[in-house]
Design an enzyme around this catalytic site. Structure first.
Site, PDB file in Angstrom:
ATOM      1  CB  CYS A 186     -39.416   4.624  29.027  1.00 34.29           C
ATOM      2  SG  CYS A 186     -40.137   5.845  27.903  1.00 34.29           S
ATOM      3  CD  GLU A 207     -40.840   6.268  32.265  1.00 42.67           C
ATOM      4  OE1 GLU A 207     -39.680   6.651  32.471  1.00 42.67           O
ATOM      5  OE2 GLU A 207     -41.360   6.245  31.124  1.00 42.67           O
ATOM      6  CE  LYS A 213     -36.083   5.622  31.491  1.00 44.41           C
ATOM      7  NZ  LYS A 213     -37.068   6.707  31.229  1.00 44.41           N
TER       8      LYS A 213
END
Length: 307
Positions: A163, A42, A129
């Site tokens: 994540c 990430e 995200k």
């Protein structure tokens, strides 16, 4: 059988061009070891500002914090920019399908994004995200359902969840429903308990999980950099913990902590099929008569000019 790689590394702090050069080298290294797919952490391009406060408390922003944000934003890249063109060329040369965590600048907003780079076709997908975690919402925008992208690679269908998106059950289900063979999780979560999450996802989706975490030493920062006491340990800001897990929960490589490395493992569609013998959460183990998931994949534009 196909070889896949998880790249545990860190960016050159504050220097996006140098980080791109580093990424090129790592892509070529993975390709030289026979990897058909390589997953990076990430926010590898653009950086994850762990411990940064942006001089902010609830209800107040300051000139100092705005300048810190400006410097951070300068490290972001665009989807059509020269950085990804350079990395697409490296992927083509190495013959590697690349999943790469970047900080994307779109208009005047930053997004934490994973891009999918095909060695023949270049950038074939991106995933922003959906839910930045906690203080990340101060600096990153929210993605929408139009970027729940997957793509075919020579090792199988690739999809990404970044994540703590992996704690969103409906997002995981949307990935499984797209037939993801290689469930890629760019992350900066270096907690030991993260391994339990990755194992659960492998078992739940009967999929290969490729988790790439940054391993970021404090020595990578300029001399004299101060770190909040709650960040990392004596030597590391982010410890790593990258791992590759098969569809029955067996760890194939890793986890590795406190070093840069590339993990390799062999994957196959046959292993996925064997796993689905007793569990397919989007098929014979689903109950669509009881549970139904609707996924809105339309781009969400706040301003629409019509006519």
């Amino acid at each position: 059988m196909s070889t896949v790689a998880v790249v545990q590394t860190y960016p050159v702090i504050g220097d996006t061009p140098a980080t791109v050069v580093k990424a090129e080298k790592l892509i070529r290294e993975a390709g030289a070891h026979g990897a058909e797919v390589a997953v990076f952490p990430e926010a590898f391009i653009g950086g994850y500002p762990k411990g940064s406060r942006f001089d902010t408390v609830v209800g107040t922003r300051t000139p100092l914090g705005r300048e810190e944000y400006r410097e951070y934003a300068n490290g972001a890249i665009t989807l059509g920019g020269p950085e990804l063109e350079t990395l697409a060329a490296a992927a083509a040369e190495a013959g590697v399908f690349v999943v790469l965590g970047i900080i994307e600048r779109f208009g005047d907003t930053l997004y934490c994004t994973a891009v999918l780079i095909d060695p023949q076709a270049g950038v074939v997908g991106n995933h922003r995200k959906l839910m930045p975690t906690a203080s990340e919402r101060l600096i990153w925008g929210f993605g929408d359902g139009s970027t729940l992208d997957t793509a075919e690679s020579s090792a199988g269908r690739v999809g990404t969840a970044i994540c703590w998106e992996n704690y969103m059950p409906m997002l995981r289900q949307a990935m499984y429903a797209q037939g993801v063979d290689l469930y890629c999780t760019p992350t900066v979560d270096d907690r030991a308990v993260w391994q339990s999450t990755m194992t659960h996802i492998a078992l739940e989706g009967r999929t290969f999980v490729l988790s790439a975490c940054q391993a970021l030493p404090k020595s990578a920062y300029p001399e004299g950099t101060e770190f909040p006491p709650q960040v990392g340990n004596a030597e590391w800001v982010i410890r790593g913990g990258s791992v590759i897990i098969d569809p029955l929960g067996t760890v194939l490589a890793g986890p590795v902590y406190e070093e840069e490395t590339i993990l390799y493992a062999e994957v196959s569609q046959e292993a996925r099929t064997r796993g689905h013998f007793d569990l397919d959460v989007t098929g014979h183990y689903g109950r669509p008569d009881v549970f139904e998931l609707h996924v809105n994949t339309r781009p969400q534009a706040g301003t629409v000019f019509d006519g």
